[in-house]
Structure formats: structure tokens, C-alpha cells
Design an enzyme around this catalytic site. Structure first.
Site, PDB file in Angstrom:
ATOM      1  N   ASP A 154     -45.153  14.726  50.113  1.00  0.00           N
ATOM      2  CA  ASP A 154     -46.638  14.255  50.739  1.00  0.00           C
ATOM      3  C   ASP A 154     -46.773  13.769  51.706  1.00  0.00           C
ATOM      4  O   ASP A 154     -47.270  12.546  51.965  1.00  0.00           O
ATOM      5  CB  ASP A 154     -47.234  13.273  49.529  1.00  0.00           C
ATOM      6  CG  ASP A 154     -47.927  14.079  48.303  1.00  0.00           C
ATOM      7  OD1 ASP A 154     -47.618  15.349  48.340  1.00  0.00           O
ATOM      8  OD2 ASP A 154     -48.613  13.380  47.530  1.00  0.00           O
ATOM      9  N   HIS A 161     -40.666  14.293  43.520  1.00  0.00           N
ATOM     10  CA  HIS A 161     -41.886  13.714  43.685  1.00  0.00           C
ATOM     11  C   HIS A 161     -42.912  13.380  42.809  1.00  0.00           C
ATOM     12  O   HIS A 161     -43.349  12.298  42.608  1.00  0.00           O
ATOM     13  CB  HIS A 161     -42.914  14.916  44.910  1.00  0.00           C
ATOM     14  CG  HIS A 161     -44.034  14.349  45.337  1.00  0.00           C
ATOM     15  ND1 HIS A 161     -44.322  13.517  46.212  1.00  0.00           N
ATOM     16  CD2 HIS A 161     -45.162  14.547  44.807  1.00  0.00           C
ATOM     17  CE1 HIS A 161     -45.593  13.120  46.373  1.00  0.00           C
ATOM     18  NE2 HIS A 161     -46.242  13.844  45.528  1.00  0.00           N
ATOM     19  N   HIS A 185     -48.803  10.845  53.864  1.00  0.00           N
ATOM     20  CA  HIS A 185     -49.980  11.471  53.847  1.00  0.00           C
ATOM     21  C   HIS A 185     -50.559  11.255  55.272  1.00  0.00           C
ATOM     22  O   HIS A 185     -51.688  10.555  55.467  1.00  0.00           O
ATOM     23  CB  HIS A 185     -51.045  10.747  52.748  1.00  0.00           C
ATOM     24  CG  HIS A 185     -50.873  11.309  51.260  1.00  0.00           C
ATOM     25  ND1 HIS A 185     -50.941  12.739  51.354  1.00  0.00           N
ATOM     26  CD2 HIS A 185     -50.518  10.880  50.147  1.00  0.00           C
ATOM     27  CE1 HIS A 185     -50.868  12.940  49.917  1.00  0.00           C
ATOM     28  NE2 HIS A 185     -50.666  11.793  49.240  1.00  0.00           N
ATOM     29  N   ASP A 212     -45.078   8.435  49.684  1.00  0.00           N
ATOM     30  CA  ASP A 212     -45.880   9.305  50.260  1.00  0.00           C
ATOM     31  C   ASP A 212     -46.312   8.639  51.829  1.00  0.00           C
ATOM     32  O   ASP A 212     -46.431   7.344  51.601  1.00  0.00           O
ATOM     33  CB  ASP A 212     -47.256   9.309  49.568  1.00  0.00           C
ATOM     34  CG  ASP A 212     -46.888  10.082  47.983  1.00  0.00           C
ATOM     35  OD1 ASP A 212     -45.720  10.396  47.508  1.00  0.00           O
ATOM     36  OD2 ASP A 212     -47.880  10.158  47.163  1.00  0.00           O
ATOM     37  N   ASN A 216     -46.362  17.737  46.008  1.00  0.00           N
ATOM     38  CA  ASN A 216     -47.551  18.439  45.628  1.00  0.00           C
ATOM     39  C   ASN A 216     -48.304  18.943  46.753  1.00  0.00           C
ATOM     40  O   ASN A 216     -49.121  19.928  46.597  1.00  0.00           O
ATOM     41  CB  ASN A 216     -48.376  18.024  44.343  1.00  0.00           C
ATOM     42  CG  ASN A 216     -48.870  16.607  44.771  1.00  0.00           C
ATOM     43  OD1 ASN A 216     -48.072  15.925  45.165  1.00  0.00           O
ATOM     44  ND2 ASN A 216     -50.292  16.573  44.489  1.00  0.00           N
ATOM     45  N   HIS A 217     -48.580  18.374  47.744  1.00  0.00           N
ATOM     46  CA  HIS A 217     -49.490  18.305  49.117  1.00  0.00           C
ATOM     47  C   HIS A 217     -48.860  19.419  50.035  1.00  0.00           C
ATOM     48  O   HIS A 217     -49.270  19.940  50.878  1.00  0.00           O
ATOM     49  CB  HIS A 217     -49.982  17.227  49.685  1.00  0.00           C
ATOM     50  CG  HIS A 217     -51.118  16.518  48.941  1.00  0.00           C
ATOM     51  ND1 HIS A 217     -52.381  16.572  49.482  1.00  0.00           N
ATOM     52  CD2 HIS A 217     -51.187  15.618  47.567  1.00  0.00           C
ATOM     53  CE1 HIS A 217     -52.937  15.820  48.793  1.00  0.00           C
ATOM     54  NE2 HIS A 217     -52.332  15.334  47.651  1.00  0.00           N
TER      55      HIS A 217
END
Length: 328
Positions: free
Chosen positions: A176, A258, A150, A148, A208-209
Site C-alpha cells: 500500500d 499485507h 499510501h 501502509d 491490495n492497492h
């Protein structure tokens, strides 16, 4: 880079890279078409002709100057001359697109935002590439596998500094890309621009983001609104999310997702059949691949093999070896 990890797998490097250019428009004008001269023959012009002020070599030398066979009509000559000019212009535009793309990458490397029109153009080009990719991306080693990001742009820069810049180093980013950090726009667009520029050197799979619902809660939506004054850029990016692959298979031995594996999936081929071009559903196989963490399950048949549990062998929940999945 707390909370991040990088894995590296080594073998023979991939050699393909670069921007896709349609070859259909650059075929020769010979090939047995009646009344057309073969541009590669001795009868064609020896000196390459150019279009548009000499900036681009003509794709069909000899055609514009009337280098047709005896059966060629004036109408055919005029039509093909116009076609040749169009092809040359398209080739010039392709070269300009590569130059513009390099400028976008340099802008993003400075952590500066692109204009809204540039984002739209970039996303359109990325969609053309991603739509051709499978749900399970086959990747050759060596490749550096990254978790990730982010929206932590400067962590991404540090990662490239340590691991090597793309395309010198091959990368797989496991989703992500956005939310939580302050630079989700710059982070995701830089990775997307690198994907368009070097499609066989960098691979992006969905997390999932990468979801319309989640990004409205965890920051990406608000960041786009704050930096652009509208939600258009958010829409362009979330449309791209739907085209990202769901997994990657490195050297046909290491499966990368992921989240985790799904109890409804028993073979890799079942992942390939999922319709990924949608918002992340609330349940089902696609949801599990992006959301679920590994957990022990009862023994079950995977092809002709028994498996007592599915679990991650390494530092990331989403990396599984063939021994873990027993998928042939």
C-alpha cells in the site's frame, strides 16, 4: 503518522548491498583458451591498460596491445580486442548508472518528480531485481517493518528520520505505497529507487492497492495523469506491482503479509508456488494474502501441528509468528 506503525526486529545485520553487475562479461581471457595469454601472468602488461581515453581500467590488460600467445591469429586478436573494449564500456556504463541512480534518489527525496524516461529506466532496472526474488522473501534481522504509506511522502521522510536512513537501517515495507495521499508517485518511486540501489537493505511486498483496478479508483491513476499528462508512468509502475513479493519471512520465524492468511494455504511453501506476476485476482490464495484480515477459524492441521486459530499477535494484521502459523 496516524494510522501507521513501525516494528523493529534485531539480530545480526546483513552486510550485502549495492547494484548488481553481471560478472559474465568480466571473466579473464585466459583459462586455457588456445592462443590467449593469461592477463594475470607475468608475461602480461604490468601496467593496467585503459579504454575510452583512460577513464576505465581495461578488463583484460595486455589483450588490446596484442598480448596473445604464438598461436593467436590476427582475426582472433582483432575480435578479442573489440570484445575487451565493449566490456570496458559496459563497466563504465554501470558506474554511470549508479551515479544517475543516486541523482534520482536525491531528486525524489526533495519530493520532485522524475522525468518519464527516468521512470521507465528505473522501473526496468527494478524489474530485473524483483523478478529474481521469491514470493516469500527471507530477511535477516535487524529490520524495521513498516505498514501502509499510501502516498504520504512526508510521513515517509519522518519515518526515515526516526528509524534511520537506508542503507544504515534495513527496512521491510508491507505494501500500500500508493493511493489516498497526494504524493504516491514520489513515495513509490523513492522506495523503488532505494530498492534498486540497495537491494539487500530494503524489501517491498505487495499490498491490495498495488493493483491496476484499485489505483484507478483511489487516486494513483489520476495523480500520474495530472503530473505527467499521460498514463505511461502509471503503466510502468503497475507493471512493477506484478513483480513485488507476496510475503516476507524474518529470521525464519516471523511471517509478514499485507492482508492475512488464506484458508487455502496451510504451509509457507504453498505461498512460494503462487504465480504472482499478474493483476490481483478477485479470489483465491493470492487475493487472501493481500486482502484478508485475520479471523478465527476451526482447528486444522498445519503440517504435524494443531492450530485453533490464526490471528495477529501485534499491531498489524499481517504479521504472524511461527506460533501463530505453526509452519516448520
Amino acid at each position: 503518522m496516524a494510522g501507521h506503525w513501525v516494528g523493529h526486529l534485531s539480530s545480526a545485520p546483513s552486510t550485502r548491498c549495492g547494484l548488481r553487475v553481471a560478472s559474465e562479461l568480466t571473466r579473464g581471457c585466459g583459462g586455457g583458451q588456445e592462443g590467449f595469454a593469461d592477463p594475470t601472468s607475468r608475461n602480461s602488461s604490468a601496467k593496467p591498460e585503459t579504454c575510452d581515453g583512460g577513464a576505465v581500467p581495461c578488463a583484460f590488460p595486455g589483450c588490446i596491445s596484442g598480448g596473445f600467445g604464438r598461436g593467436g591469429s590476427k582475426r582472433r586478436r582483432a575480435a578479442f580486442s573489440a570484445y575487451s573494449v565493449v566490456v570496458c564500456v559496459l563497466l563504465k556504463l554501470a558506474t554511470m548508472a549508479t551515479s544517475d541512480l543516486d541523482k534520482m534518489i536525491e531528486t525524489l527525496r526533495r519530493c520532485e518528480v522524475l522525468t518519464e524516461s527516468e521512470v521507465k529506466l528505473l522501473c526496468n532496472k527494478a524489474m530485473e531485481i524483483l523478478v529474481e526474488e521469491s514470493n516469500v522473501q527471507k530477511i535477516d534481522a535487524p529490520v524495521t517493518i513498516c505498514g501502509d504509506i499510501h502516498g504520504q511522502f512526508y510521513d515517509l521522510k519522518e519515518l526515515f528520520m526516526v528509524g534511520g536512513e537506508c542503507p544504515q537501517t534495513n527496512y521491510l515495507f508491507m505494501g500500500d505505497f500508493v493511493d489516498r495521499g497526494f504524493y504516491s508517485v514520489e513515495t513509490f518511486l523513492l522506495l523503488l529507487a532505494l530498492k534498486v540501489r540497495y537491494p539487500d537493505r530494503i524489501f517491498l511486498i505487495r499490498g491490495n492497492h498495488e493493483s491496476r483496478q484499485i489505483t484507478q479508483v483511489y487516486g494513483f491513476y489520476d495523480e500520474c495523469l495530472r503530473k505527467y499528462g499521460s498514463v505511461n508512468v502509471w503503466r510502468y509502475c503497475t507493471d512493477i506491482f506484478d513483480y513485488l513479493s507476496l510475503s516476507a519471512l524474518v529470521e525464519n520465524n516471523v511471517l509478514c503479509v499485507h492482508g492475512g492468511l488464506s484458508p487455502t494455504i496451510t504451509t509457507v511453501d504453498q505461498i512460494r508456488t503462487i504465480d504472482r506476476k499478474q493483476e490481483v485476482p478477485h479470489d483465491g490464495a493470492m487475493c487472501d494474502l493481500l486482502w484478508c484480515g485475520p479471523f478465527p477459524i476451526p482447528a486444522r492441521r498445519l503440517g504435524d501441528c494443531e492450530c485453533s486459530s490464526w490471528k495477529s499477535p501485534g499491531p498489524c494484521d499481517g504479521v504472524f509468528t511461527r506460533r501463530d502459523t505453526h509452519d516448520d
